[in-house]
Design a protein around this motif. Structure first.
Motif, short mmCIF file in Angstrom:
data_model
loop_
_atom_site.label_atom_id
_atom_site.label_comp_id
_atom_site.label_asym_id
_atom_site.label_seq_id
_atom_site.Cartn_x
_atom_site.Cartn_y
_atom_site.Cartn_z
N LEU A 242 0.76 -1.38 -0.10
CA LEU A 242 -0.09 -0.04 -0.11
C LEU A 242 0.70 1.10 0.03
CD1 LEU A 242 -2.81 1.37 -0.11
CD2 LEU A 242 -2.56 1.18 2.50
N ALA A 243 2.08 1.25 0.66
CA ALA A 243 2.88 2.37 0.80
C ALA A 243 3.49 2.86 -0.48
CB ALA A 243 3.93 2.24 1.97
N ALA A 244 3.85 1.46 -1.13
CA ALA A 244 4.36 1.66 -2.53
C ALA A 244 3.62 2.28 -3.61
CB ALA A 244 4.85 0.30 -3.04
N MET A 245 2.32 1.77 -3.51
CA MET A 245 1.27 2.22 -4.56
C MET A 245 1.08 3.84 -4.11
SD MET A 245 -1.21 -0.87 -5.03
CE MET A 245 -1.64 -1.42 -3.14
N LYS A 246 0.91 4.11 -2.88
CA LYS A 246 0.51 5.64 -2.51
C LYS A 246 1.70 6.14 -3.07
CE LYS A 246 -2.38 5.07 1.54
NZ LYS A 246 -2.35 5.33 3.01
N GLN A 247 2.89 5.84 -2.87
CA GLN A 247 4.01 6.66 -3.52
C GLN A 247 3.99 6.69 -5.00
OE1 GLN A 247 7.91 4.92 -2.50
NE2 GLN A 247 8.96 6.82 -2.87
N ALA A 248 3.95 5.73 -5.47
CA ALA A 248 3.75 5.77 -7.18
C ALA A 248 2.87 6.71 -7.63
CB ALA A 248 3.42 4.32 -7.72
N VAL A 249 1.35 6.56 -6.94
CA VAL A 249 0.28 7.62 -7.27
C VAL A 249 0.71 8.94 -7.00
CG1 VAL A 249 -2.09 8.10 -7.07
CG2 VAL A 249 -1.37 5.80 -7.31
N SER A 250 1.17 9.21 -5.91
CA SER A 250 1.60 10.67 -5.74
C SER A 250 2.65 11.26 -6.60
CB SER A 250 2.20 10.55 -4.32
OG SER A 250 2.60 12.11 -3.89
N LYS A 251 3.55 10.40 -6.97
CA LYS A 251 4.61 10.94 -8.03
C LYS A 251 3.92 11.19 -9.42
CE LYS A 251 8.94 9.05 -9.73
NZ LYS A 251 10.02 7.99 -9.79
N GLU A 252 3.09 10.03 -9.79
CA GLU A 252 2.63 10.33 -11.30
C GLU A 252 1.83 11.54 -11.10
OE1 GLU A 252 1.62 9.83 -15.19
OE2 GLU A 252 3.23 8.95 -13.85
N LEU A 253 0.85 11.79 -10.13
CA LEU A 253 -0.06 12.99 -10.11
C LEU A 253 1.01 14.31 -10.13
CD1 LEU A 253 -2.79 12.10 -7.52
CD2 LEU A 253 -2.89 12.34 -10.21
N ASP A 254 2.01 14.09 -9.60
CA ASP A 254 2.98 15.41 -9.44
C ASP A 254 3.43 15.61 -10.63
OD1 ASP A 254 4.66 17.52 -7.89
OD2 ASP A 254 6.21 16.14 -8.54
N ARG A 255 3.96 14.73 -11.47
CA ARG A 255 4.45 14.60 -12.76
C ARG A 255 3.60 15.22 -13.77
NH1 ARG A 255 5.01 12.00 -17.83
NH2 ARG A 255 3.14 10.57 -17.30
N LYS A 256 2.05 14.74 -13.62
CA LYS A 256 1.05 15.33 -14.60
C LYS A 256 0.77 16.89 -14.14
CE LYS A 256 -1.74 11.15 -15.54
NZ LYS A 256 -1.86 11.60 -16.89
N LYS A 257 1.02 17.14 -12.88
CA LYS A 257 0.75 18.66 -12.60
C LYS A 257 1.70 19.55 -13.30
CE LYS A 257 0.06 21.38 -8.49
NZ LYS A 257 -0.07 21.68 -7.10
N ARG A 258 3.02 19.00 -12.90
CA ARG A 258 4.18 19.89 -13.56
C ARG A 258 4.16 20.11 -15.09
NH1 ARG A 258 8.41 16.90 -13.14
NH2 ARG A 258 8.11 15.27 -11.89
#
Length: 55
Positions: free
Chosen positions: A16-32
């Motif tokens: 779960l921690a790995a999935m949360k980190q991956a989603v957070s990273k992808e949402l940040d990339r999309k935002k940038r």
């Protein structure tokens, strides 16, 4: 998310921690990049981001 009153196994907690980190990273990339993302809000999918088309 824990709905049955049991504590998830250490492996499940790591997953779960790995999935949360991956989603957070992808949402940040999309935002940038200025891309939109589709997320659930109030039981419905919605687009968020600067290039999301208005409803």
């Amino acid at each position: 998310m824990n709905t049955d009153g049991h504590t998830p196994s250490p492996f499940a907690q790591q997953a779960l921690a790995a999935m949360k980190q991956a989603v957070s990273k992808e949402l940040d990339r999309k935002k940038r990049l200025g891309h939109y993302a589709v997320v659930w809000k109030d039981g419905k999918p919605i687009k968020i981001g600067e290039d999301a088309l208005p409803r």
